[in-house]
Scaffold this active site. Sequence first.
Site, PDB file in Angstrom:
ATOM      1  N   LYS A 193       0.914  -1.178   0.254  1.00 29.31           N
ATOM      2  CA  LYS A 193      -0.254   0.235   0.007  1.00 29.31           C
ATOM      3  C   LYS A 193       0.758   1.083  -0.279  1.00 29.31           C
ATOM      4  O   LYS A 193       0.724   2.556  -0.384  1.00 29.31           O
ATOM      5  CB  LYS A 193      -0.841   0.482   1.268  1.00 29.31           C
ATOM      6  CG  LYS A 193      -1.812   1.523   1.985  1.00 29.31           C
ATOM      7  CD  LYS A 193      -3.002   1.176  -0.021  1.00 29.31           C
ATOM      8  CE  LYS A 193      -3.907   2.915   0.411  1.00 29.31           C
ATOM      9  NZ  LYS A 193      -4.640   2.457   0.990  1.00 29.31           N
ATOM     10  N   LYS A 261      -0.354  11.653   5.307  1.00 32.22           N
ATOM     11  CA  LYS A 261       0.202  10.582   6.417  1.00 32.22           C
ATOM     12  C   LYS A 261       0.999   9.455   5.664  1.00 32.22           C
ATOM     13  O   LYS A 261       1.777   8.606   6.099  1.00 32.22           O
ATOM     14  CB  LYS A 261      -0.660   9.880   7.510  1.00 32.22           C
ATOM     15  CG  LYS A 261      -0.871   8.975   7.857  1.00 32.22           C
ATOM     16  CD  LYS A 261      -1.238   7.566   7.841  1.00 32.22           C
ATOM     17  CE  LYS A 261      -2.523   7.566   6.975  1.00 32.22           C
ATOM     18  NZ  LYS A 261      -2.428   6.311   6.656  1.00 32.22           N
TER      19      LYS A 261
END
Length: 316
Positions: A193, A261
């Site tokens: 990811k 993030k």
Amino acid sequence: MQAPPEPTRTRQPITYSPRDTRVSTIAFIGLGIMGSPMAVNLVRAGHRVVGYNRTPDRAKDLVAAGGVAAESIADAVAGADVVAIMVPDSPDVQAVLTGEDGVFGHAEPGTLIVDFSSIRPDVTVRLAEQAHGQGLRLLDAPVSGGEPGAVNGTLSIMVGGAAEDFDAAAAVFAAVGKTIVHVGPSGSGQTVKAANQLIVAGNIELLAEAIVFLEAYGVDTAAAVRVLGGGLAGSAVLDQKAQKMLDRSFAPGFRIALHHKDLGIVTAAAREAGVVTPLGGLVAQLMASARANGDGGLDHSGLLKGVERLSGRNLN
């Protein structure tokens, strides 16, 4: 004469056709932009879904679809076969799992936990070890596809953890995803990811730069985007984000703050592995700039505003 050695076999990623229809009782923790439609799709697939969100009114779509709203994590996981989690960051996942009201303290032994959140791979590994020590099973299963993929049940899901647990989660994955691949042991899903977010951020930034460039020359940008999409420049990013940029419509499907993030995860993990990501480092700084300029709540297609700021154009 000795027999020749056996050839080395490369382990192939495990995939499956999403046809598993086993019904489960599923606790779904985190009913935000992504979690809410995912939980609704699980209800539509025939599962019993009990949802929890810190902001109770976020459960209204789940309840309307036939799910149940819980008042606490402990209430949600009581009697659950599977616990699904979709929250923003590593500390949030840790709180959901290890907090006083958390999953580890209230789930029944053998419960399968599927963490759809995007968090640090090292945190996932530690949590998986802790889960195993308590008789629980944990898969890291971050997703890609944004809000449209969550709504349509067409997410790409990259799964880390034990192969048998991946198989056990088949019916859950089938309800929310289209491309579902087991990529390795715990933490592997999060690593893949991170790579995904690196590629997506770079594509979005370059698309933003291209649109500002085209507008500067008075080109018919809608026509330009159409022809670009038919060539090598075509991509899912162009298909899903170009019109948002042309319309200056940045309602969040995936917020800049969350992509900021994720790029922090990429840069930290790359440094730890000794991998150089020069373009990734640059786009991480551009994402940080967008957040610092108050754009953190916008869709990540809002990187266009940063290009406009740097170019001194169309500031509003």
